[in-house]
Design a protein around this motif. Structure first.
Motif, PDB file in Angstrom:
ATOM      1  N   GLY A   1       0.825  -1.190   0.000  1.00  0.00           N
ATOM      2  CA  GLY A   1       0.000   0.000   0.000  1.00  0.00           C
ATOM      3  C   GLY A   1       0.867   1.251   0.000  1.00  0.00           C
ATOM      4  O   GLY A   1       2.063   1.193  -0.302  1.00  0.00           O
ATOM      5  N   GLU A   2       0.274   2.396   0.350  1.00  0.00           N
ATOM      6  CA  GLU A   2       0.984   3.670   0.344  1.00  0.00           C
ATOM      7  C   GLU A   2       1.129   4.217   1.756  1.00  0.00           C
ATOM      8  O   GLU A   2       0.198   4.136   2.564  1.00  0.00           O
ATOM      9  CB  GLU A   2       0.242   4.699  -0.523  1.00  0.00           C
ATOM     10  CG  GLU A   2       0.405   4.469  -2.011  1.00  0.00           C
ATOM     11  CD  GLU A   2      -0.010   5.682  -2.831  1.00  0.00           C
ATOM     12  OE1 GLU A   2      -0.576   6.631  -2.232  1.00  0.00           O
ATOM     13  OE2 GLU A   2       0.233   5.683  -4.042  1.00  0.00           O
ATOM     14  N   VAL A   3       2.319   4.780   2.044  1.00  0.00           N
ATOM     15  CA  VAL A   3       2.626   5.369   3.340  1.00  0.00           C
ATOM     16  C   VAL A   3       3.073   6.807   3.106  1.00  0.00           C
ATOM     17  O   VAL A   3       3.916   7.069   2.237  1.00  0.00           O
ATOM     18  CB  VAL A   3       3.747   4.595   4.048  1.00  0.00           C
ATOM     19  CG1 VAL A   3       3.899   5.082   5.484  1.00  0.00           C
ATOM     20  CG2 VAL A   3       3.504   3.106   4.003  1.00  0.00           C
ATOM     21  N   GLN A   4       2.537   7.733   3.882  1.00  0.00           N
ATOM     22  CA  GLN A   4       2.918   9.147   3.755  1.00  0.00           C
ATOM     23  C   GLN A   4       3.859   9.532   4.893  1.00  0.00           C
ATOM     24  O   GLN A   4       3.658   9.121   6.042  1.00  0.00           O
ATOM     25  CB  GLN A   4       1.685  10.043   3.780  1.00  0.00           C
ATOM     26  CG  GLN A   4       1.992  11.503   3.504  1.00  0.00           C
ATOM     27  CD  GLN A   4       0.737  12.358   3.464  1.00  0.00           C
ATOM     28  OE1 GLN A   4      -0.177  12.158   4.254  1.00  0.00           O
ATOM     29  NE2 GLN A   4       0.693  13.282   2.514  1.00  0.00           N
ATOM     30  N   TYR A   5       4.899  10.314   4.548  1.00  0.00           N
ATOM     31  CA  TYR A   5       5.858  10.801   5.538  1.00  0.00           C
ATOM     32  C   TYR A   5       5.777  12.324   5.562  1.00  0.00           C
ATOM     33  O   TYR A   5       6.039  12.985   4.555  1.00  0.00           O
ATOM     34  CB  TYR A   5       7.268  10.337   5.189  1.00  0.00           C
ATOM     35  CG  TYR A   5       7.444   8.843   5.372  1.00  0.00           C
ATOM     36  CD1 TYR A   5       7.889   8.323   6.580  1.00  0.00           C
ATOM     37  CD2 TYR A   5       7.141   7.955   4.338  1.00  0.00           C
ATOM     38  CE1 TYR A   5       8.041   6.955   6.763  1.00  0.00           C
ATOM     39  CE2 TYR A   5       7.280   6.591   4.514  1.00  0.00           C
ATOM     40  CZ  TYR A   5       7.734   6.099   5.723  1.00  0.00           C
ATOM     41  OH  TYR A   5       7.876   4.757   5.908  1.00  0.00           O
ATOM     42  N   ASN A   6       5.403  12.851   6.727  1.00  0.00           N
ATOM     43  CA  ASN A   6       5.127  14.279   6.833  1.00  0.00           C
ATOM     44  C   ASN A   6       6.270  15.085   7.431  1.00  0.00           C
ATOM     45  O   ASN A   6       6.196  16.321   7.431  1.00  0.00           O
ATOM     46  CB  ASN A   6       3.851  14.507   7.652  1.00  0.00           C
ATOM     47  CG  ASN A   6       2.624  13.976   6.929  1.00  0.00           C
ATOM     48  OD1 ASN A   6       2.488  14.158   5.718  1.00  0.00           O
ATOM     49  ND2 ASN A   6       1.746  13.307   7.658  1.00  0.00           N
ATOM     50  N   TYR A   7       7.278  14.440   7.953  1.00  0.00           N
ATOM     51  CA  TYR A   7       8.417  15.178   8.482  1.00  0.00           C
ATOM     52  C   TYR A   7       9.693  14.418   8.178  1.00  0.00           C
ATOM     53  O   TYR A   7       9.690  13.212   7.899  1.00  0.00           O
ATOM     54  CB  TYR A   7       8.262  15.456   9.976  1.00  0.00           C
ATOM     55  CG  TYR A   7       8.105  14.234  10.845  1.00  0.00           C
ATOM     56  CD1 TYR A   7       9.210  13.551  11.345  1.00  0.00           C
ATOM     57  CD2 TYR A   7       6.826  13.774  11.176  1.00  0.00           C
ATOM     58  CE1 TYR A   7       9.057  12.440  12.147  1.00  0.00           C
ATOM     59  CE2 TYR A   7       6.668  12.662  11.974  1.00  0.00           C
ATOM     60  CZ  TYR A   7       7.780  11.992  12.472  1.00  0.00           C
ATOM     61  OH  TYR A   7       7.620  10.890  13.264  1.00  0.00           O
ATOM     62  N   GLY A   8      10.781  15.150   8.213  1.00  0.00           N
ATOM     63  CA  GLY A   8      12.059  14.588   7.814  1.00  0.00           C
ATOM     64  C   GLY A   8      12.612  13.583   8.804  1.00  0.00           C
ATOM     65  O   GLY A   8      12.257  13.568   9.984  1.00  0.00           O
ATOM     66  N   GLY A   9      13.484  12.746   8.293  1.00  0.00           N
ATOM     67  CA  GLY A   9      14.140  11.762   9.143  1.00  0.00           C
ATOM     68  C   GLY A   9      14.571  10.556   8.346  1.00  0.00           C
ATOM     69  O   GLY A   9      14.339  10.454   7.131  1.00  0.00           O
TER      70      GLY A   9
END
Length: 474
Positions: free
Chosen positions: A365-373
């Motif tokens: 599926g799809e995963v969203q990353y909203n902040y850096g790391g």
């Protein structure tokens, strides 16, 4: 009653009993011995198959005249020597058989073949599901007597391939199987049909020897040179000395072999000891004794069959793995994960820093990353009560300015820093410019000192530059 009348009644009873025995067996099913003396009695008998037994080898087929027409009957490689058998494309009424007087001739009448289920591979079958759904005995044997004997079972190590050596044009496949059943039981005197399974030219699979509640693939048959232990017999209808197996036949054979080898955890390319010698885990009848069975056009392809089955099984071994569409993202972007595992009942995903943070997707599926790391991704495969775990450390780098959280925060609690790079140093400065805290040990978060409520500046040294963010202490 007078003694004279009693004698007359006895004579009449014996006469009619004898007459009943001599009635043409046109309504009876089974195998009937043909002799010149009985040919009038057998006249009108529907015949679906012919069997000849010779005291001597007559070649790969014998020619006889049936009702004045020449007919070639092929040698049956799976029968006691020297037996010739042919299932006829259409039933005939045999009025005369011109054969060597030393030969035993049998006429088989298996009756009209009933309608059956398809017995073919399912179009919706999952990729690594090799289970089979054969036409069962109660379907194809309908109207014929069921066998009655004490079954034996064996631990199978060898899948043995045969051919029926019969007609390549007879498309009444259920009739052929019924004829073989009567032939094996009533002419050869076996307890049941000799094979575990039979495969028709259209790919239909028939369950052979009746396991009577046991496992079809493990019931001990009668097909491998008098030494049937450790074997499962598959008979391909047709003669593969003269014809090539159809694609449908081959597909069913592949799946059936894969089913059995997967079940028994056997190597498709391997072999093991058998009372007749070293025999392949997939073998041919001729590997055990002197015979042309399963025909040169099948036997020469057994090496390819082994490789094909090995490929199917290898691709379906239990394995845990996944693929990522990207390795580097900008904050706010999404990543696609693809599950390339197989052999597990269900899966659990863990996405460090992602949204969602957990999922139970079977395929991905799809995963969203909203902040850096730099974040880990973990996949857990569940199989029954057990589980396997695969974790990709530092799998994803999300590019963004460093971010502190939680914010607002409380004094004396942990402050975390999300960043896609390395943090060299961190400082907390009050609004009057006083440094309240400084460290170069940031990994895993820092414990805030005692700070009074208010606004502070957090300066982060990363990738050769300083980045400042506001921090509210409550």
């Amino acid at each position: 009653m007078h003694r004279k009348h009693a004698i007359l009644l006895l004579i009449f009873f014996q006469y009619f009993s004898l007459l009943a025995q001599k009635q043409p067996p046109s309504q009876r099913l089974g195998a009937f011995r043909y002799t010149q003396e009985d040919r009038k009695i057998l006249s009108g008998q529907p015949t679906t198959a012919l069997v000849l037994k010779s005291p001597h080898f007559q070649g790969q087929s014998v020619k006889i005249e049936v009702n004045g027409t020449a007919m070639a009957i092929p040698l049956d490689p799976d029968a006691p020597a020297y037996t010739y058998f042919l299932s006829l494309p259409e039933p005939i009424e045999v009025t005369n058989v011109d054969a060597d007087p030393d030969w035993s001739v049998f006429l088989i009448n298996s009756g009209n073949a009933p309608a059956t289920s398809s017995g073919k591979l399912r179009a919706d079958q999952e990729e690594c599901d090799f289970s089979v759904d054969p036409i069962l005995q109660e379907e194809w044997r309908n109207g014929l007597d069921a066998p009655s004997y004490s079954r034996s079972f064996t631990d199978v190590e060898h899948v043995i391939i045969h051919h029926a050596a019969g007609s390549n044009t007879n498309t009444n496949y259920t009739q052929v199987v019924r004829d073989i059943y009567i032939y094996h039981t009533e002419v050869n005197g076996w307890s049941d049909i000799g094979y575990n399974y039979l495969v028709a030219q259209n790919g239909a699979l028939y369950a052979g020897r009746d396991p009577a509640g046991g496992e079809q693939d493990n019931v001990l048959g009668a097909h491998f040179c008098g030494s049937n232990s450790q074997t499962m017999g598959i008979c391909l209808l047709g003669n593969y000395e003269t014809a090539l197996p159809t694609d449908a036949t081959w597909a069913t054979l592949q799946q059936l072999a894969a089913f059995k080898l997967q079940k028994e955890n056997l190597d498709a390319l391997g072999s093991s000891a058998h009372p007749l010698g070293q025999v392949g885990n997939i073998g041919g009848h001729r590997d055990g004794c002197s015979t042309l069975c399963p025909g040169g056009n099948v036997y020469d392809q057994l090496s390819a069959l082994r490789s094909e089955v090995d490929g199917l099984l290898s691709s379906c071994e239990v394995a845990l793995d996944f693929e990522l569409s990207e390795l580097t993202l900008e904050a706010g972007e999404s990543l696609t994960v693809s599950n390339t595992s197989h052999g597990y009942d269900h899966y659990t995903w863990l996405f460090e820093g992602g949204n969602p943070s957990t999922a139970d997707w079977p395929n991905g599926g799809e995963v969203q990353y909203n902040y850096g790391g730099i974040f880990d991704i973990t996949l857990i495969g569940h199989q029954g009560a057990s589980a396997d775990t695969l974790s990709f450390q530092d799998a994803i780098r999300v590019l963004a300015e460093p971010r502190i959280f939680p914010n607002p925060a409380k004094s004396m609690t942990t402050l975390n820093v999300a960043t896609d790079g390395s943090i060299m140093a961190l400082e907390i400065i009050g609004i009057q410019g006083k440094t309240h805290f400084a460290t170069n040990e940031v990994e895993g978060g820092i414990t805030l000192p005692y700070l009074t409520s208010g606004v502070y500046v957090v300066r982060i040294h990363t990738d050769g530059r300083w980045v400042s963010q506001m921090l509210l202490i409550q």
